[in-house]
Design a protein around this motif. Structure first.
Motif, PDB file in Angstrom:
ATOM      1  N   GLY A 128       6.324 -18.086  51.954  1.00 59.55           N
ATOM      2  CA  GLY A 128       6.813 -18.898  53.064  1.00 59.55           C
ATOM      3  C   GLY A 128       7.683 -18.125  54.022  1.00 59.55           C
ATOM      4  O   GLY A 128       8.418 -18.706  54.822  1.00 59.55           O
ATOM      5  N   ARG A 129       7.628 -16.802  53.928  1.00 57.21           N
ATOM      6  CA  ARG A 129       8.407 -15.911  54.798  1.00 57.21           C
ATOM      7  C   ARG A 129       7.742 -14.544  54.834  1.00 57.21           C
ATOM      8  O   ARG A 129       6.940 -14.217  53.947  1.00 57.21           O
ATOM      9  CB  ARG A 129       9.831 -15.753  54.267  1.00 57.21           C
ATOM     10  N   PRO A 130       8.047 -13.720  55.841  1.00 55.27           N
ATOM     11  CA  PRO A 130       7.495 -12.363  55.850  1.00 55.27           C
ATOM     12  C   PRO A 130       8.000 -11.574  54.650  1.00 55.27           C
ATOM     13  O   PRO A 130       9.198 -11.620  54.347  1.00 55.27           O
ATOM     14  CB  PRO A 130       8.026 -11.773  57.166  1.00 55.27           C
ATOM     15  N   PRO A 131       7.137 -10.884  53.945  1.00 55.29           N
ATOM     16  CA  PRO A 131       7.561 -10.144  52.748  1.00 55.29           C
ATOM     17  C   PRO A 131       8.345  -8.885  53.108  1.00 55.29           C
ATOM     18  O   PRO A 131       8.208  -8.333  54.197  1.00 55.29           O
ATOM     19  CB  PRO A 131       6.239  -9.790  52.073  1.00 55.29           C
ATOM     20  N   LYS A 132       9.184  -8.435  52.168  1.00 53.40           N
ATOM     21  CA  LYS A 132       9.884  -7.170  52.326  1.00 53.40           C
ATOM     22  C   LYS A 132       8.928  -6.026  51.993  1.00 53.40           C
ATOM     23  O   LYS A 132       7.939  -6.210  51.294  1.00 53.40           O
ATOM     24  CB  LYS A 132      11.098  -7.119  51.397  1.00 53.40           C
ATOM     25  N   ASP A 133       9.269  -4.844  52.490  1.00 50.73           N
ATOM     26  CA  ASP A 133       8.436  -3.677  52.193  1.00 50.73           C
ATOM     27  C   ASP A 133       8.359  -3.417  50.692  1.00 50.73           C
ATOM     28  O   ASP A 133       7.320  -3.025  50.164  1.00 50.73           O
ATOM     29  CB  ASP A 133       8.981  -2.431  52.903  1.00 50.73           C
ATOM     30  N   SER A 134       9.463  -3.640  50.001  1.00 45.53           N
ATOM     31  CA  SER A 134       9.478  -3.408  48.550  1.00 45.53           C
ATOM     32  C   SER A 134       8.514  -4.332  47.828  1.00 45.53           C
ATOM     33  O   SER A 134       7.892  -3.946  46.828  1.00 45.53           O
ATOM     34  CB  SER A 134      10.894  -3.603  48.011  1.00 45.53           C
ATOM     35  N   GLU A 135       8.352  -5.551  48.336  1.00 46.58           N
ATOM     36  CA  GLU A 135       7.426  -6.513  47.724  1.00 46.58           C
ATOM     37  C   GLU A 135       5.978  -6.105  47.981  1.00 46.58           C
ATOM     38  O   GLU A 135       5.116  -6.237  47.109  1.00 46.58           O
ATOM     39  CB  GLU A 135       7.699  -7.915  48.267  1.00 46.58           C
ATOM     40  N   ILE A 136       5.725  -5.588  49.179  1.00 47.85           N
ATOM     41  CA  ILE A 136       4.373  -5.127  49.507  1.00 47.85           C
ATOM     42  C   ILE A 136       4.015  -3.908  48.671  1.00 47.85           C
ATOM     43  O   ILE A 136       2.910  -3.807  48.131  1.00 47.85           O
ATOM     44  CB  ILE A 136       4.265  -4.791  51.013  1.00 47.85           C
ATOM     45  N   VAL A 142       1.833   1.321  45.098  1.00 47.07           N
ATOM     46  CA  VAL A 142       1.926   2.642  45.713  1.00 47.07           C
ATOM     47  C   VAL A 142       3.400   2.961  45.901  1.00 47.07           C
ATOM     48  O   VAL A 142       4.266   2.093  45.758  1.00 47.07           O
ATOM     49  CB  VAL A 142       1.199   2.700  47.081  1.00 47.07           C
ATOM     50  N   SER A 143       3.689   4.203  46.238  1.00 48.98           N
ATOM     51  CA  SER A 143       5.084   4.596  46.461  1.00 48.98           C
ATOM     52  C   SER A 143       5.565   4.108  47.822  1.00 48.98           C
ATOM     53  O   SER A 143       4.762   3.873  48.738  1.00 48.98           O
ATOM     54  CB  SER A 143       5.227   6.113  46.372  1.00 48.98           C
ATOM     55  N   GLU A 145       7.151   5.830  49.924  1.00 48.27           N
ATOM     56  CA  GLU A 145       6.887   6.892  50.889  1.00 48.27           C
ATOM     57  C   GLU A 145       5.471   6.777  51.460  1.00 48.27           C
ATOM     58  O   GLU A 145       5.249   6.919  52.663  1.00 48.27           O
ATOM     59  CB  GLU A 145       7.077   8.262  50.238  1.00 48.27           C
ATOM     60  N   GLU A 146       4.491   6.515  50.575  1.00 52.94           N
ATOM     61  CA  GLU A 146       3.107   6.364  51.037  1.00 52.94           C
ATOM     62  C   GLU A 146       2.971   5.175  51.983  1.00 52.94           C
ATOM     63  O   GLU A 146       2.257   5.242  52.988  1.00 52.94           O
ATOM     64  CB  GLU A 146       2.169   6.202  49.845  1.00 52.94           C
ATOM     65  N   TRP A 147       3.655   4.082  51.648  1.00 52.66           N
ATOM     66  CA  TRP A 147       3.589   2.890  52.498  1.00 52.66           C
ATOM     67  C   TRP A 147       4.198   3.166  53.868  1.00 52.66           C
ATOM     68  O   TRP A 147       3.650   2.789  54.902  1.00 52.66           O
ATOM     69  CB  TRP A 147       4.297   1.729  51.807  1.00 52.66           C
ATOM     70  N   GLN A 148       5.329   3.866  53.897  1.00 55.26           N
ATOM     71  CA  GLN A 148       5.960   4.216  55.169  1.00 55.26           C
ATOM     72  C   GLN A 148       5.082   5.158  55.984  1.00 55.26           C
ATOM     73  O   GLN A 148       4.935   4.997  57.204  1.00 55.26           O
ATOM     74  CB  GLN A 148       7.325   4.858  54.906  1.00 55.26           C
ATOM     75  N   ASN A 149       4.488   6.138  55.311  1.00 57.86           N
ATOM     76  CA  ASN A 149       3.621   7.090  56.003  1.00 57.86           C
ATOM     77  C   ASN A 149       2.405   6.399  56.609  1.00 57.86           C
ATOM     78  O   ASN A 149       1.989   6.718  57.725  1.00 57.86           O
ATOM     79  CB  ASN A 149       3.153   8.183  55.045  1.00 57.86           C
ATOM     80  N   SER A 150       1.819   5.462  55.880  1.00 59.39           N
ATOM     81  CA  SER A 150       0.636   4.757  56.381  1.00 59.39           C
ATOM     82  C   SER A 150       0.979   3.918  57.603  1.00 59.39           C
ATOM     83  O   SER A 150       0.197   3.830  58.555  1.00 59.39           O
ATOM     84  CB  SER A 150       0.023   3.875  55.286  1.00 59.39           C
ATOM     85  N   ASN A 151       2.177   3.305  57.594  1.00 64.99           N
ATOM     86  CA  ASN A 151       2.605   2.509  58.745  1.00 64.99           C
ATOM     87  C   ASN A 151       2.904   3.374  59.951  1.00 64.99           C
ATOM     88  O   ASN A 151       2.523   3.035  61.082  1.00 64.99           O
ATOM     89  CB  ASN A 151       3.850   1.687  58.365  1.00 64.99           C
ATOM     90  N   LEU A 152       3.580   4.496  59.725  1.00 63.87           N
ATOM     91  CA  LEU A 152       3.879   5.413  60.826  1.00 63.87           C
ATOM     92  C   LEU A 152       2.599   5.978  61.429  1.00 63.87           C
ATOM     93  O   LEU A 152       2.473   6.104  62.651  1.00 63.87           O
ATOM     94  CB  LEU A 152       4.775   6.556  60.336  1.00 63.87           C
ATOM     95  N   ALA A 153       1.637   6.311  60.562  1.00 63.03           N
ATOM     96  CA  ALA A 153       0.365   6.855  61.043  1.00 63.03           C
ATOM     97  C   ALA A 153      -0.365   5.834  61.892  1.00 63.03           C
ATOM     98  O   ALA A 153      -0.935   6.166  62.936  1.00 63.03           O
ATOM     99  CB  ALA A 153      -0.498   7.269  59.855  1.00 63.03           C
ATOM    100  N   ALA A 154      -0.359   4.573  61.456  1.00 64.85           N
ATOM    101  CA  ALA A 154      -1.037   3.519  62.215  1.00 64.85           C
ATOM    102  C   ALA A 154      -0.381   3.317  63.572  1.00 64.85           C
ATOM    103  O   ALA A 154      -1.050   3.117  64.587  1.00 64.85           O
ATOM    104  CB  ALA A 154      -1.031   2.223  61.417  1.00 64.85           C
ATOM    105  N   GLN A 155       0.960   3.384  63.616  1.00 67.94           N
ATOM    106  CA  GLN A 155       1.670   3.213  64.884  1.00 67.94           C
ATOM    107  C   GLN A 155       1.395   4.378  65.834  1.00 67.94           C
ATOM    108  O   GLN A 155       1.174   4.184  67.031  1.00 67.94           O
ATOM    109  CB  GLN A 155       3.171   3.112  64.622  1.00 67.94           C
ATOM    110  N   ASN A 156       1.405   5.589  65.291  1.00 66.19           N
ATOM    111  CA  ASN A 156       1.200   6.778  66.130  1.00 66.19           C
ATOM    112  C   ASN A 156      -0.234   6.928  66.582  1.00 66.19           C
ATOM    113  O   ASN A 156      -0.531   7.724  67.479  1.00 66.19           O
ATOM    114  CB  ASN A 156       1.619   8.039  65.359  1.00 66.19           C
ATOM    115  N   ARG A 157      -1.143   6.176  65.967  1.00 68.68           N
ATOM    116  CA  ARG A 157      -2.550   6.258  66.352  1.00 68.68           C
ATOM    117  C   ARG A 157      -2.821   5.518  67.648  1.00 68.68           C
ATOM    118  O   ARG A 157      -3.795   5.763  68.336  1.00 68.68           O
ATOM    119  CB  ARG A 157      -3.409   5.668  65.232  1.00 68.68           C
TER     120      ARG A 157
END
Length: 261
Positions: A128-136, A142-143, A145-157
């Motif tokens: 019922g709310r946006p999840p935290k990164d730790s929950e995702i 996954v780690s 770090e991997e989750w952050q890297n995937s998000n940064l890569a998607a943004q920079n694309r």
């Protein structure tokens, strides 16, 4: 080749000949159906190498097959399958080039990001709310770090148009093109500043020295011609030029020191 395969090949070739002589939508559709397996096979191969859905790749493959049918000449003696493969592959590669970002992203990061978006939607619905990164991260297993890297890569694309408004004033929007540094423009600006500095330094020279410098270096006259213009000898003009160089060097260095201070 078995008898059955020989008959199938013969039937397909006959249809290709008929279409070449008298093309029609009905014959073309028949040929598409007969060679659909070739499209599905290639689309499946490409789906293993990219993140595009198989169904989309299959549809693009059919476009290549249609182009091959329309351009195939049975009188040249080569197999249609080899001819069609080139067109199907070409359409798929062209499609992927258009869909692929300028920045190349590792396949694993693409998959993590794609799965993460699905997990985000599921958790949002459940919690019922946006999840935290730790929950995702916990759900994806996954780690962080991997989750952050995937998000940064998607943004920079994501690419921005040069017409994108970066700063919005009341009546004067500033675009990305206007805030990006332009090497050519910077060089021209620097040259103009240096020209103005030199012109200012020349104006501070002794009158006869200034005239000699302007005639020789700006108007491209020889020492002999300059001497005639100012009513003196070429030797004197040479002395004026030497004195002018020394004075200009001193004046320009003084400007540099003053600007640095």
């Amino acid at each position: 080749m078995s008898v059955t395969q020989s008959c199938i090949y013969s039937d397909r070739l006959e249809l290709l000949i008929l279409y070449y002589r008298n093309p029609s939508i009905k014959l073309r559709n028949q040929l598409v159906e007969l060679h659909a397996g070739l499209v599905r096979k290639m689309a499946r191969q490409f789906s293993y190498q990219c993140t595009e859905p198989f169904e989309d790749l299959e549809q693009i493959g059919y476009l290549g097959l249609i182009h091959a049918i329309e351009r195939f000449n049975p009188n040249r003696g080569y197999a249609f399958s080899s001819f069609a493969v080139a067109y199907i592959r070409g359409e798929l590669l062209h499609f992927l080039r258009d869909r692929t970002g300028i920045v190349k992203i590792p396949r694993r990061w693409q998959e993590i990001y794609k799965q993460g978006q699905k997990v985000r939607q599921e958790l949002t619905s459940t919690l019922g709310r946006p999840p935290k990164d730790s929950e995702i991260v916990q759900k994806l297993q996954v780690s962080a770090e991997e989750w952050q890297n995937s998000n940064l890569a998607a943004q920079n694309r994501i690419t921005l148009s040069l017409d994108t408004t970066m700063i919005q004033h009341i009546d004067c929007p500033i675009t990305l093109a206007e805030v990006l540094p332009d090497p050519h423009s910077n060089i021209l600006q620097q040259q103009e500043e240096e020209r103005q500095q030199l012109q200012g330094a020349i104006s501070q020279l002794e009158e006869k020295v200034r005239i000699a410098v302007e005639f020789v270096f700006l108007k491209q006259l020889s020492c002999k011609e300059t001497a005639k213009q100012i009513g003196t000898s070429p030797v004197t003009v040479t002395r004026y030029l030497k004195r002018g160089k020394e004075q200009l060097l001193f004046l320009l260095q003084s400007q540099v020191w003053q600007s640095g201070a």
